[in-house]
Design a protein around this motif. Structure first.
Motif, mmCIF file in Angstrom:
data_model
loop_
_atom_site.group_PDB
_atom_site.id
_atom_site.type_symbol
_atom_site.label_atom_id
_atom_site.label_comp_id
_atom_site.label_asym_id
_atom_site.label_seq_id
_atom_site.Cartn_x
_atom_site.Cartn_y
_atom_site.Cartn_z
ATOM 1 N N VAL A 223 0.827 -1.202 0.000
ATOM 2 C CA VAL A 223 0.000 0.000 0.000
ATOM 3 C C VAL A 223 0.867 1.259 0.000
ATOM 4 O O VAL A 223 0.579 2.218 -0.707
ATOM 5 N N LEU B 208 3.642 1.565 -1.338
ATOM 6 C CA LEU B 208 4.136 1.716 -2.714
ATOM 7 C C LEU B 208 3.056 2.332 -3.597
ATOM 8 O O LEU B 208 3.321 3.253 -4.376
ATOM 9 N N GLY B 209 1.815 1.814 -3.459
ATOM 10 C CA GLY B 209 0.718 2.365 -4.250
ATOM 11 C C GLY B 209 0.548 3.852 -3.976
ATOM 12 O O GLY B 209 0.388 4.661 -4.897
ATOM 13 N N ILE B 210 0.622 4.233 -2.704
ATOM 14 C CA ILE B 210 0.462 5.645 -2.346
ATOM 15 C C ILE B 210 1.598 6.473 -2.936
ATOM 16 O O ILE B 210 1.398 7.600 -3.395
ATOM 17 N N PHE C 2 3.036 6.006 -5.731
ATOM 18 C CA PHE C 2 2.703 6.279 -7.142
ATOM 19 C C PHE C 2 1.695 7.416 -7.250
ATOM 20 O O PHE C 2 1.809 8.282 -8.118
ATOM 21 N N ILE C 3 0.701 7.373 -6.348
ATOM 22 C CA ILE C 3 -0.323 8.413 -6.404
ATOM 23 C C ILE C 3 0.306 9.776 -6.136
ATOM 24 O O ILE C 3 0.078 10.743 -6.872
ATOM 25 N N ASP D 81 2.370 10.976 -9.054
ATOM 26 C CA ASP D 81 1.579 11.396 -10.206
ATOM 27 C C ASP D 81 0.895 12.729 -9.947
ATOM 28 O O ASP D 81 0.784 13.566 -10.850
ATOM 29 N N GLN E 102 8.048 1.071 -11.300
ATOM 30 C CA GLN E 102 6.637 1.028 -11.635
ATOM 31 C C GLN E 102 6.294 -0.247 -12.401
ATOM 32 O O GLN E 102 5.258 -0.862 -12.176
ATOM 33 N N ALA F 260 6.208 -3.105 -10.055
ATOM 34 C CA ALA F 260 4.995 -3.036 -9.247
ATOM 35 C C ALA F 260 3.781 -3.473 -10.049
ATOM 36 O O ALA F 260 2.894 -4.153 -9.539
ATOM 37 N N GLU G 74 -3.848 11.014 -19.046
ATOM 38 C CA GLU G 74 -2.446 10.742 -18.760
ATOM 39 C C GLU G 74 -2.226 10.212 -17.359
ATOM 40 O O GLU G 74 -1.099 9.973 -16.963
ATOM 41 N N ARG G 75 -3.313 10.065 -16.615
ATOM 42 C CA ARG G 75 -3.121 9.778 -15.196
ATOM 43 C C ARG G 75 -3.074 8.292 -14.881
ATOM 44 O O ARG G 75 -3.669 7.836 -13.925
ATOM 45 N N TRP G 76 -2.353 7.520 -15.671
ATOM 46 C CA TRP G 76 -2.282 6.082 -15.422
ATOM 47 C C TRP G 76 -1.666 5.779 -14.071
ATOM 48 O O TRP G 76 -2.115 4.899 -13.351
ATOM 49 N N ASN G 77 -0.635 6.528 -13.681
ATOM 50 C CA ASN G 77 0.055 6.225 -12.423
ATOM 51 C C ASN G 77 -0.851 6.367 -11.219
ATOM 52 O O ASN G 77 -0.794 5.570 -10.290
ATOM 53 N N THR G 78 -1.692 7.409 -11.224
ATOM 54 C CA THR G 78 -2.628 7.564 -10.117
ATOM 55 C C THR G 78 -3.565 6.369 -10.060
ATOM 56 O O THR G 78 -3.781 5.778 -9.002
ATOM 57 N N LEU H 214 -3.070 3.408 -11.241
ATOM 58 C CA LEU H 214 -2.308 2.245 -10.804
ATOM 59 C C LEU H 214 -2.210 2.224 -9.280
ATOM 60 O O LEU H 214 -2.468 1.204 -8.640
ATOM 61 N N GLY H 215 -1.868 3.384 -8.698
ATOM 62 C CA GLY H 215 -1.755 3.464 -7.248
ATOM 63 C C GLY H 215 -3.081 3.164 -6.572
ATOM 64 O O GLY H 215 -3.134 2.432 -5.590
ATOM 65 N N VAL H 216 -4.164 3.712 -7.137
ATOM 66 C CA VAL H 216 -5.474 3.503 -6.527
ATOM 67 C C VAL H 216 -5.866 2.027 -6.601
ATOM 68 O O VAL H 216 -6.329 1.445 -5.615
ATOM 69 N N PHE I 130 -3.890 -0.455 -6.751
ATOM 70 C CA PHE I 130 -3.029 -1.111 -5.776
ATOM 71 C C PHE I 130 -3.647 -1.078 -4.388
ATOM 72 O O PHE I 130 -3.817 -2.100 -3.727
ATOM 73 N N VAL I 131 -3.998 0.143 -3.946
ATOM 74 C CA VAL I 131 -4.510 0.299 -2.591
ATOM 75 C C VAL I 131 -5.837 -0.445 -2.436
ATOM 76 O O VAL I 131 -6.038 -1.186 -1.474
#
Lengths: 288, 328
Positions: free
Chosen positions: A98, A100-102, A104-105, A108, B238, B241, B277-281, B283-285, B287-288
């Motif tokens: 988690v 790690l996921g944060i 990335f957020i 970005d 990335q 991950a 363009e917001r793939w990373n966000t 991806l993070g979401v 993930f969580v």
């Protein structure tokens, strides 16, 4: 000329080591107490640098900006600990992923807000002219950063060794269950340590800004360095983070200056040596 | 293989083989090849994650080492087969070495060390301009001609990838069901008992690590053949991950989970990056959300729901529907 180079590079290395200490001491404390490597720590550092940039744009005084930027990042750390990590108590692997996921957020969002261009932070006016001593010119700002890092190290040492809070944190690091058993509010400690660690990373980001600039990718540049510091120095140990930071600072900085192509690769060797011969790290308190 | 499993597998194989006919459009066939390559990645990381409980965050390193080695050997004048064999061999050797370093314990130290190693490989690729072209990356001259077949167009490349994929899938399926696979699961759940029973837990984990590295290297070579290009972006944290997320999303510790996860993530990524363009966000979401709400992934989750439904239809009282072995 030749040793002018060495002296300047040495100074740069210690200054960078100081920044790394601000980054990795918090990382190490969080790891020691909560048993999770906070993979958002690099993102915290970057966020600190960007906060600093914006606060300086708003004409805030530099040191206030460093403090405010650090606290801003610290608040985000608390939110993350309280509302996300807390839900996953006991599932350490999940917590790591988690974070790690944060990261990335956060990275970005930084890209969205501050665009992809590097944002330069300017050092305080008074510290810009170099310090002249015995025919050498030293970059004053870096010396000040080093002094701040040393002061932070001393303050953390006193906090950990001489205060009640420090004693509770140490107890938590050594044996969480037992600490809970004798009535130490360990979960509140988690939040405190997260606040402390994130704030340190944020302050480090602002202070590092004039040296490194704030740019996308700063997080993934710094995170491995923090990991290597902790692998070298040992997790959960302030002394380990301190010594490890300066070792990594030296190796990385001289690596960049002498063999720029292999700057990352030279970090590999000490890491391998420590992993093979000193699995606990130099001063490790916690098995990683 | 039980008759039932064979009956379930046959339509899947046929469906996969029919993909180019059914969709026809070159763009989507290429996307299907991409899904297969990522599915192979996800399967390889899942050998460690699902059966061994080892979370690696440096798996893209093998993509990088194999990919760069393949390109450099080919441009140095070796033929494609030699280059590919050399690339996979080199990258698997690196995995053997990295395994020794990372496997002091399968827990959090493992995550940190694999991440650090992966980032070091990334850093070298990024900085060593003369060798890897740095940030700009380097191009692979051309796709190979395996046994004289031309695989430069989309459908034939798809079939080439599909064949490699089936070989890998068969191997990994056998691996998971073998006594070795059982001892790996034992090492995941009860390392101390396994040691008491005389198993060399470290060696079991290390061999798994190397095998996972091998299949990731194969996927890396396929990746280079597909893109004919490699840059440090492809081996970033990335990427590691994403591969890990594919396995977790689909359901680690199942064979089909990583494939499902790879398909979903690849499609979502392709669709999303067309619009925003917001793939990373995102991806993070994902993930969580996956970690917090679906720790066992889609495949076991759906299997559990299906089981419940069947039990209800049979009018039986719900027997505690144990999810297929949870990932650690």
């Amino acid at each position: 000329m030749q040793w002018q180079f060495w002296i300047i590079q040495t100074l740069n290395s210690v200054a960078f080591g100081g920044l790394l200490f601000l980054l990795s001491s918090g990382f190490s404390l969080i790891f020691g107490l909560m048993r999770i490597p906070n993979l958002a720590h690099g993102a915290f550092f970057m966020l600190g640098a960007y906060f600093g940039f914006t606060l300086l744009q708003l004409k805030l005084q530099f040191w206030l900006a460093a403090l405010a930027g650090g606290l801003g990042v610290g608040l985000i750390g608390i939110v993350m600990e309280r509302f996300v990590l807390r839900r996953l108590a006991g599932n350490e692997q999940g917590q790591v992923l988690v974070t790690l996921g944060i990261s990335f957020i956060i990275a970005d969002i930084c890209l969205l807000v501050w665009t992809g261009d590097p944002m330069p932070l300017s050092a305080p006016q008074a510290l810009r002219p170099p310090l002249r001593f015995a025919g050498f010119a030293f970059p004053t700002y870096r010396l000040v950063v080093l002094a701040i890092a040393l002061a932070a190290a001393l303050a953390l040492y006193l906090l950990m060794e001489r205060t009640r809070l420090g004693a509770m944190i140490r107890a938590g690091v050594d044996d969480t269950e037992m600490a809970r058993g004798v009535g130490i509010p360990v979960s509140r400690l988690f939040t405190t340590v997260f606040l402390l660690g994130a704030t340190l990373a944020g302050v480090g980001g602002v202070l590092g800004g004039p040296i490194l600039n704030a740019y996308p990718g700063l997080d993934t540049d710094m995170l491995p360095l923090a990991l290597i510091v902790v692998i070298l120095g040992g997790a959960g140990s302030l002394l380990g983070a301190f010594v490890g930071s300066f070792i990594v600072g030296f190796i990385y900085n001289f690596g960049i200056a002498l063999v720029p192509d292999l700057a990352y690769f030279v970090l590999f060797l000490p890491m391998v040596l420590v992993l093979v011969f000193l699995p606990q790290g130099l001063f490790g308190r916690v098995q990683i | 293989m039980t008759p039932r499993a064979a009956a379930a597998l046959a339509p899947c194989v046929l469906a996969l083989a029919a993909v180019p006919w059914v969709i026809g459009n070159e763009f989507y066939v290429n996307m299907a090849s991409q899904v297969l390559i990522y599915a192979l990645f996800a399967l390889s990381i899942n050998m460690m994650l699902g059966y061994g409980g080892m979370v690696s965050l440096g798996h893209a390193a093998y993509l990088g080492i194999a990919g760069y080695a393949c390109i450099l050997a080919t441009t140095a004048g070796y033929d494609q087969l030699t280059a590919a064999v050399f690339a996979v061999a080199l990258s698997t050797t690196a995995a053997a070495f990295f395994g020794v370093l990372s496997l002091r314990a399968p827990g959090l130290g493992f995550i940190m060390i694999t991440l650090a190693l992966g980032q070091i490989v990334w850093g070298v690729a990024y900085r060593a301009n003369d060798l890897t072209g740095g940030d700009n990356g380097i191009r692979h001259p051309a796709r190979p001609m395996p046994f004289g077949f031309d695989i430069s167009d989309a459908p034939s490349f798809y079939y080439f990838t599909l064949m490699v994929f089936f070989v890998a899938l068969f191997f990994i399926w056998r691996f998971a069901r073998s006594p070795f696979g059982a001892s790996l699961k034992g090492a995941r759940d009860q390392p101390r008992r396994m040691r008491m029973l005389g198993h060399n837990v470290w060696l079991v984990r290390w061999i798994t690590f190397v095998m996972a590295g091998f299949w990731a290297s194969v996927a890396g070579v396929l990746y280079v053949y597909y893109n004919l290009f490699l840059s440090p972006h492809a081996i970033s944290l990335q990427q590691s991950a994403e591969i890990l997320l594919m396995a977790i999303l689909g359901g680690a510790s199942t064979l089909s989970g990583p494939i499902v996860g790879a398909a979903i993530i690849t499609l979502v990524k392709n669709v999303v990056s067309t619009y925003v363009e917001r793939w990373n966000t995102l991806l993070g979401v994902i993930f969580v959300v996956v970690i917090v709400f679906m720790p066992y992934g889609l495949v076991p989750g759906c299997a559990q729901a299906w089981q419940r439904l069947r039990n209800r239809m049979k009018g039986r009282k719900e027997v505690s529907p144990a999810a297929s072995e949870p990932a650690q």
